[in-house]
Each structure stands twice: as structure tokens, then as C-alpha cells.
Design a protein around this motif. Sequence first.
Motif, PDB file in Angstrom:
ATOM      1  N   GLY A  15       0.822  -1.202   0.000  1.00 53.74           N
ATOM      2  CA  GLY A  15       0.000   0.000   0.000  1.00 53.74           C
ATOM      3  C   GLY A  15       0.853   1.248   0.000  1.00 53.74           C
TER       4      GLY A  15
ATOM      5  N   HIS B  79      -2.661   6.236  -0.574  1.00 52.13           N
ATOM      6  CA  HIS B  79      -3.542   5.327  -1.298  1.00 52.13           C
ATOM      7  C   HIS B  79      -4.644   4.862  -0.365  1.00 52.13           C
ATOM      8  CE1 HIS B  79      -4.803   2.382  -4.308  1.00 52.13           C
ATOM      9  NE2 HIS B  79      -4.973   1.539  -3.301  1.00 52.13           N
TER      10      HIS B  79
ATOM     11  N   PRO C 205      -7.550   2.276  -0.029  1.00 52.47           N
ATOM     12  CA  PRO C 205      -8.174   1.086  -0.619  1.00 52.47           C
ATOM     13  C   PRO C 205      -9.676   1.297  -0.796  1.00 52.47           C
ATOM     14  CG  PRO C 205      -6.684   0.483   1.159  1.00 52.47           C
ATOM     15  CD  PRO C 205      -6.830   1.974   1.214  1.00 52.47           C
TER      16      PRO C 205
ATOM     17  N   ASP D 196      -7.511  -1.267  -6.091  1.00 51.50           N
ATOM     18  CA  ASP D 196      -6.599  -2.258  -5.549  1.00 51.50           C
ATOM     19  C   ASP D 196      -5.162  -1.768  -5.676  1.00 51.50           C
ATOM     20  OD1 ASP D 196      -5.897  -5.086  -4.723  1.00 51.50           O
ATOM     21  OD2 ASP D 196      -4.905  -4.985  -6.675  1.00 51.50           O
ATOM     22  N   TRP D 197      -4.393  -1.840  -4.564  1.00 53.11           N
ATOM     23  CA  TRP D 197      -3.031  -1.344  -4.585  1.00 53.11           C
ATOM     24  C   TRP D 197      -2.142  -2.137  -5.546  1.00 53.11           C
ATOM     25  CZ3 TRP D 197       0.046   2.504  -4.132  1.00 53.11           C
ATOM     26  CH2 TRP D 197       1.426   2.296  -4.086  1.00 53.11           C
TER      27      TRP D 197
END
Length: 546
Positions: free
Chosen positions: A257, A261, A263, A268-269
Motif C-alpha cells: 500500500g 492510497h 483502498p 486495488d493497490w
Amino acid sequence: MTDHDQISRRTAVTAVATTAALLPFGATATARAAEPAAAAPFQHGIASGDPLPDGVLLWTRVTPAADALPGSGKGPATEVSWQVAADKGFAKVVARGTATASAATDHTVKADVRGLVPATTYWFRFTALGVHSPVGRTRTAPAAGTAAANVRFGVVSCANWESGYFSPYRHLAARTDLDAVLHLGDYLYEYKTGEYPALKYVVRPHSPGHEIITLADYRIRHGVHKTDPDAQAMHATHPVIAMWDDHEFADNAWQGGAYNHTPGAEGDWAARMAAAKQAYFEWMPVRPSTAGTTYRRLQFGTLADLHLLDLRSFRDEQVPVGSGRADDPGRTLTGRAQLDWLKAGLERSAAAWRLVGTSVMISQVAFGSVPAHLLGPLAEVLGLPKEGLAINTDQWDGYTDDRRELLSHLSDRSIGNTVFLTGDIHMAWANDVPLKAATYPSQDPVATEFVVTSVTSDNLDDTLHVAPHTASLPAAAAIRAANRHVKWLDMDSHGYGVLDVTAERTQMDYFAVSDKADKNATSAHVRSYRTLSGTQRVERADGPVV
């Protein structure tokens, strides 16, 4: 992974491309490249990178149609030819070939040219749709076993488009004495317009205007950077040896991650990181390893081995300051395989110098003595939470077991002449690297570290919106007082370094530009520090290497 030590002007162009001519070699530093014509196929310039004794990687991007823009997925597949010559006029072509530019690679192409002569300057160009590209200049590395008199690199990091103009690139392009330019990461930034810096301080807006997340987003942002005339000039004049840091993905990225960012909201990382890596390898003159990482090794005769690290793909998540988990031996910055690769490479190296490109600072640094009113702004520069700052856990300080293992390896095996080259922190530093900072200077350091400032990304004075070298002075003094191995610290300048390596010493010359918001900013020498062979210590040099 693929390891490089194991792998054994002006030209006539058609009228449509004349406006795409780059800065002529040897031109003054105030000259600038012309904006490319809308119909020209080589709107994003040309580049070379990762020089070997017998070869170099060539790069370009072709625009085969008006709608074949970066990230668009549009445009027909187009044949591109390339030539490498021993002369600017291409009377002595020594290598040639073809490649196909297609939407699958965003119409970028690479040619991994081999069979060249070591330590030699070459010129190269591409041809597509009946049009020649501008002419580029590149250079191969010294041959294995050859004792070159010196090797010289330009060194840069942290180039935020919205924060200013890339004048350091222009000044490096104007030099004819460099073997390559080393880019230590943060070639671009992922933020939306006006997030960093704030909108009223934006010098020029980037594209796309939103935070980049998808493959198309990253391709567009890379494409914008490759239209910058100073970047085009640098890439066309010197081979660039690049590695990534976090902003090629997202702020404070780790394998699972990133600080920047969310989620769900941002997807999606793993998909985001894969998209960022794909765009990076498409748009940068870099050879990827089989693992899709940028850690690799380049050799420059018997003078220097250059070990380049990837400190984002394998690291564990950063821990909160004060959590007590920075010393957890179960956490890693490098990943086991990369750390073992680095240790083995340093130990078996027969070069006079072992250079290590590390995107984040390895020296131990405590910030707790900085005046309280400066802790918040300093944390903002470092991209950290602003509630307090004792150590920067995004650096090696947050992964002390990996650092202990690496530095103990240097000490236990008497591996000397190791110099870490670092970016990321938007400041210039010259450091001894002790095994334990608490015992310095009673115990000898095991390495040294040169940190270069940012090309444009905000420093402390930018964050505080004050004149350079005013508010930062007490912070710099406090850091040096609490960290005796830090010999010099400049928290405000923007610019670049020039690293000159000889058998006797490695010297970093620090240069600053006059104003990052000025397209025609001048450059001036600030300081020089060197490490004499066998000392593992930095000392001030009288002036830059001529």
C-alpha cells in the motif's frame, strides 16, 4: 534477476520535424529546446540509459497520428528504425536496427544496443514515418579491468512538475564532461493539481489534473514530463541511470500500500503498483530485471561499481514514530533477496569504489532537537504526519535491522570505500555513516553518504514561504548538534550534484539554481565534499572539480 555484471549536430530532417530540434550540444546553458510541432512523430524526445562497456539502451516514443496521445490506447503500429554512429553526421554508422511502436507499449520503443566500444561517445537517432528524430549523444562505460582516470555523474532527484521548472536538467545538459546522469528517484509525482504544492503556489499545472491511479494516468503523466525541453535536452545529451522511489507510485509506498492510497476509493493497490511499473518501464530508459524491479548493478572498469536499490517493492509498511517497532528484526526495507544480493556484490567487488544508489537516507538522523515550531513544516517536507518527528521511519531509520546487518557486513569484512548516494529528502547532506551513531566519533564510520537536494520539490523555506537560509538555520544547526556524523546540511536549495570518482577520492560538488520558478534560472556552485580513499569520512573540498 538480470545483473549487469553478468551481461558479459545536427542532422538533416524533413520539414515536418525541424521544429523538434533539441538543444545543440555545447550550447550555452540559457538556450532552450523548441516546442515540438503537433504533427511531428518524436514529440517526446529521445533518450539513452544504463550504459555498459559494450552497449547502451536507446529509447523514444512515436506519435503516429494526432489522436495517438500517451495513455490513449490509440494509433497504428509503426515501424521505427534506429542508428548509432561514431560521428554526428552519421557517416560512420556502427549499429542499426528496427522496432515496432504500438499501443501495447504506449508507442514507446527501446533498443538494447550491443557490440560498441568501451568508454566511447556515440550519436544516435530514430526514424519513423519518413522523419528523423533529433540526434542524441550517449557514452559507453569503461571496459572491465580498465583503470579509467575518472568517472563523472550528474546526480538529481525529486522533480515535481507543479513546483517549478527543470533547470537543473538544462544545466546538466550543457555539460560535456559527464559519463551519465544518475536519477535517484521521484522522477515524477502522483498528486492531483494543487495538492503538493498548494494551488496558489503551482508554477505550472500537470496532466491529468487528478491523482494518477490507472495505467492510462501514469502514461499521461510520464508523457507530460517527456515534453519538458530541459528534460529532453538532458536525456538527449547523457545516458540516464534511473531508479524509482515512492512518488513514481504514491507517497510513502510499500509493498502492500501507500500513505497516499485509500483502498476501495482508489482501487486495488497491487493493480495500481503494476500499472505504475508498466508505465515506468515503458517511458524510462531502464532495463527491468526479470522480477520487474529497478535493483541492478553497473560497472565502470576497476574504478567503481554502482549498485542501484529498489526500496519500495519489497519493504514492510512504515511504522508510527514512537511505536518501538522500527527495530523489529521481522521487518524489512530491502527484502531478503535484495539485501543478500547487495551484500554479496559489495563483498566481491574488486573496484576502487563501491557506490550504492539508495533512494532514502541510510544515515541515522534524530530530529527531536529541532525547534518545536519547525517540526510540523519539516514533517510536511518529508511527507510525514505533522504531530511530531523524532525519526523519519520512511528512511532506513524505520528499518534498523536491515541497516545494522548491512553496515555490520561492511565493518566485519573490512569493506572500504563504500559511498551511499541518496535523494528523497529535498535537502543536501554530507554524512559519515557510523555503525552506531551513539558511539560516533569514538568508533570509525564504515561508509559515507552524499544526499542531493530536489530539482524542484518543496524544501523547508518553500513550505514556510520564507526567504532561503533564514528559518532553516536553527533547524540545521540543531540537527547537526544532535547528529555529529552530519557534516553539512542545506535545507533550502534546489539543484543537482556532480559526483567525480578517481582512485584517490570520490567528490560531490553541490550546485543550486537561482529560482525554481524561473525558466531561465542560473546555476552556482554551493559546496563540495569528498571522501579520500581508505578513510570512510567526508571532508570539505576547496571547490568543484574542473
